[in-house]
Design an enzyme around this catalytic site. Structure first.
Site, PDB file in Angstrom:
ATOM      1  N   GLU A  37       0.948  -1.453  -0.133  1.00 48.55           N
ATOM      2  CA  GLU A  37       0.214  -0.036  -0.135  1.00 48.55           C
ATOM      3  C   GLU A  37       0.804   0.935   0.030  1.00 48.55           C
ATOM      4  O   GLU A  37       1.916   1.303   0.204  1.00 48.55           O
ATOM      5  CB  GLU A  37      -1.083   0.050   1.239  1.00 48.55           C
ATOM      6  CG  GLU A  37       0.109  -0.094   2.241  1.00 48.55           C
ATOM      7  CD  GLU A  37      -0.848   0.755   3.656  1.00 48.55           C
ATOM      8  OE1 GLU A  37      -1.629   1.294   3.443  1.00 48.55           O
ATOM      9  OE2 GLU A  37      -1.436  -0.314   4.729  1.00 48.55           O
TER      10      GLU A  37
ATOM     11  N   ALA B 214     -13.364  -0.268   5.692  1.00 47.01           N
ATOM     12  CA  ALA B 214     -13.444  -0.751   4.191  1.00 47.01           C
ATOM     13  C   ALA B 214     -12.312  -1.871   4.271  1.00 47.01           C
ATOM     14  O   ALA B 214     -12.672  -2.322   3.300  1.00 47.01           O
ATOM     15  CB  ALA B 214     -13.313   0.576   3.449  1.00 47.01           C
ATOM     16  N   ASP B 215     -11.478  -1.659   5.047  1.00 46.47           N
ATOM     17  CA  ASP B 215     -10.431  -2.803   4.648  1.00 46.47           C
ATOM     18  C   ASP B 215     -11.371  -3.961   4.679  1.00 46.47           C
ATOM     19  O   ASP B 215     -10.574  -5.331   4.072  1.00 46.47           O
ATOM     20  CB  ASP B 215      -9.086  -2.620   6.021  1.00 46.47           C
ATOM     21  CG  ASP B 215      -8.332  -0.722   5.701  1.00 46.47           C
ATOM     22  OD1 ASP B 215      -8.563  -0.467   4.507  1.00 46.47           O
ATOM     23  OD2 ASP B 215      -7.706  -0.875   6.253  1.00 46.47           O
TER      24      ASP B 215
ATOM     25  N   LYS C  65      -4.267  -2.131  13.613  1.00 43.18           N
ATOM     26  CA  LYS C  65      -4.593  -0.825  13.965  1.00 43.18           C
ATOM     27  C   LYS C  65      -4.614  -1.650  16.082  1.00 43.18           C
ATOM     28  O   LYS C  65      -5.241  -1.723  16.242  1.00 43.18           O
ATOM     29  CB  LYS C  65      -5.088   0.253  13.583  1.00 43.18           C
ATOM     30  CG  LYS C  65      -4.750   0.588  12.282  1.00 43.18           C
ATOM     31  CD  LYS C  65      -4.759   1.787  12.079  1.00 43.18           C
ATOM     32  CE  LYS C  65      -6.281   1.206  11.225  1.00 43.18           C
ATOM     33  NZ  LYS C  65      -6.617   3.068  10.646  1.00 43.18           N
TER      34      LYS C  65
HETATM   35  N1  PSU Z   1      -1.830   1.421  10.452  1.00 41.35           N
HETATM   36  C1  PSU Z   1      -1.616   1.845  10.902  1.00 41.35           C
HETATM   37  N2  PSU Z   1      -1.149   3.193   9.694  1.00 41.35           N
HETATM   38  C2  PSU Z   1      -1.517   3.442   9.022  1.00 41.35           C
HETATM   39  C3  PSU Z   1      -3.072   2.943   8.543  1.00 41.35           C
HETATM   40  C4  PSU Z   1      -2.889   2.068   8.908  1.00 41.35           C
HETATM   41  O1  PSU Z   1      -0.316   1.385  11.393  1.00 41.35           O
HETATM   42  O2  PSU Z   1      -1.483   4.481   7.940  1.00 41.35           O
HETATM   43  C5  PSU Z   1      -4.005   2.973   7.494  1.00 41.35           C
HETATM   44  C6  PSU Z   1      -3.482   2.063   6.155  1.00 41.35           C
HETATM   45  O3  PSU Z   1      -3.555   2.804   4.812  1.00 41.35           O
HETATM   46  C7  PSU Z   1      -5.611   1.258   6.229  1.00 41.35           C
HETATM   47  C8  PSU Z   1      -5.772   2.366   6.982  1.00 41.35           C
HETATM   48  O4  PSU Z   1      -5.270   0.517   5.506  1.00 41.35           O
HETATM   49  O5  PSU Z   1      -4.979   3.076   7.914  1.00 41.35           O
HETATM   50  C9  PSU Z   1      -7.502   2.029   7.306  1.00 41.35           C
HETATM   51  O6  PSU Z   1      -7.889   3.254   7.967  1.00 41.35           O
HETATM   52  P1  PSU Z   1      -9.401   3.432   7.763  1.00 41.35           P
HETATM   53  O7  PSU Z   1      -9.432   3.210   9.601  1.00 41.35           O
HETATM   54  O8  PSU Z   1      -9.740   4.958   7.760  1.00 41.35           O
HETATM   55  O9  PSU Z   1      -9.547   3.017   6.861  1.00 41.35           O
END
Ligand code: PSU
Ligand code: MN
Length: 307
Positions: A28, A144-145, A162
């Site tokens: 990514e 959305a992941d 995370k």
């Molecule tokens: N985990 C991290 N740093 C990040 C992300 C995840 O430690 O920057 C990013 C990844 O790209 C993941 C996204 O797909 O955050 C998910 O964001 P959201 O919860 O807004 O969908």
């Protein structure tokens, strides 16, 4: 309206590797942008991940939108565009990023899985996936992941999700969506900086050939989506959950007080954790990302050999 032909531009290296059946690992771009890690650590993370994939015998394919074009595999002289990027692009945003010709869109896991699938790449590595945020039942904030993992046929190697999410709810949602979750040499679902979140994984796998066989069997049954391989952070880089948890609680509390919501939460909380750990979270983040890239390269190699 008839749908136009899908247009994703592959780099020459990625395109020939795929044509020749060589292993390729998609990456990514959000984690390598300013939203993932502060400079210059984002650049070190990018270099470490590219190096891990290559040392593992595979070709790295960074996904992004650059000058309104969906890309899989970037040239080294384009890496700076990703490092400077400040526009987070999830799967829902891809068509907008292309149609409205965004200069740079840093792709999340969800968007990257889509681009990898379109390119025909079956293994992807990241740091940690998004998931159900604490309080998701009220806010509805579920990344959305998870939906992308359920529908894009790509194996995702990550250090769990995370750390500041509701990890129990994240695992439940993956179950509901039918996404196989495999603990790589662990019984515990990892929590990014920490090897053990306190939640068990549904299945443990210790052997690479067995992992490849599970992936093959899953797809041979017509599973439409991906699998999640949960790879714990290397022990020497770990920050135990008990130690990081108060910092996480603190960071989330201040985000709430300041009204930080939605896609803004992750970058904000990561920065607060970095400050609270006196920078220790950064080498941990680098170590886990590089280790995931290395495991993904090994898996891609075994899968390429078995084809
Ligand atoms: N985990 C991290 N740093 C990040 C992300 C995840 O430690 O920057 C990013 C990844 O790209 C993941 C996204 O797909 O955050 C998910 O964001 P959201 O919860 O807004 O969908
Ligand atoms: Mn979200």
């Amino acid at each position: 309206m008839p749908r136009p032909e899908t247009s994703v531009r592959l780099s020459d290296e990625v395109s020939s590797a795929l044509a020749e059946g060589h292993p390729v690992v998609a990456l990514e771009s959000t984690i390598f942008s300013r939203m993932g890690l502060p400079a210059p650590h984002n650049q070190s993370a990018l270099a470490a991940c590219l190096d891990s994939v290559r040392s593992g015998g595979a070709v790295p394919a960074i996904t992004a939108v650059v000058d309104g074009e969906a890309r899989v595999g970037l040239d080294p002289d384009e890496h700076g565009r990703i490092l400077e990027a400040d526009t987070k692009t999830s799967r829902r945003d891809l068509g907008v990023a292309i149609g409205a010709r965004w200069p740079v869109g840093a792709t999340t896991v969800a968007a990257s899985l889509r681009l990898a699938a379109l390119a025909g790449i079956s293994v992807f590595a990241t740091g940690g996936i998004g998931g159900a945020h604490r309080g998701w039942a009220e806010t509805g904030d579920v990344s959305a992941d998870l939906g992308a993992l359920a529908s894009e046929p790509v194996v995702c190697v990550s250090a769990g999700a995370k750390a500041f999410l509701d990890l129990g709810a994240t695992l439940e949602r993956l179950d509901t969506l039918g996404v196989p979750v495999l603990g790589w040499r662990t019984d515990a679902f990892p929590a990014f900086y920490s090897r053990d979140s306190g939640h068990p994984v549904p299945h443990r796998v210790d052997d690479l050939d067995e992992l490849a066989a599970i992936v093959g069997a899953t797809w041979s049954l017509g599973h439409p989506g991906g699998l999640l391989v949960a790879n714990p952070i290397p022990a020497e880089a770990e920050i135990p959950f008990g130690e990081i948890r108060p910092h996480i609680d603190e960071a989330l509390g201040s985000a709430r007080r300041l009204g930080v919501t939605g896609p803004g939460v992750t970058p904000w909380v990561l920065e607060a954790i970095r400050e609270a750990t006196f920078g220790r979270s950064v080498p941990a983040n680098l170590a886990l990302a590089a280790d995931n890239a290395a495991l993904a390269a090994r898996l891609a190699t075994v899968l390429a050999e078995s084809r």
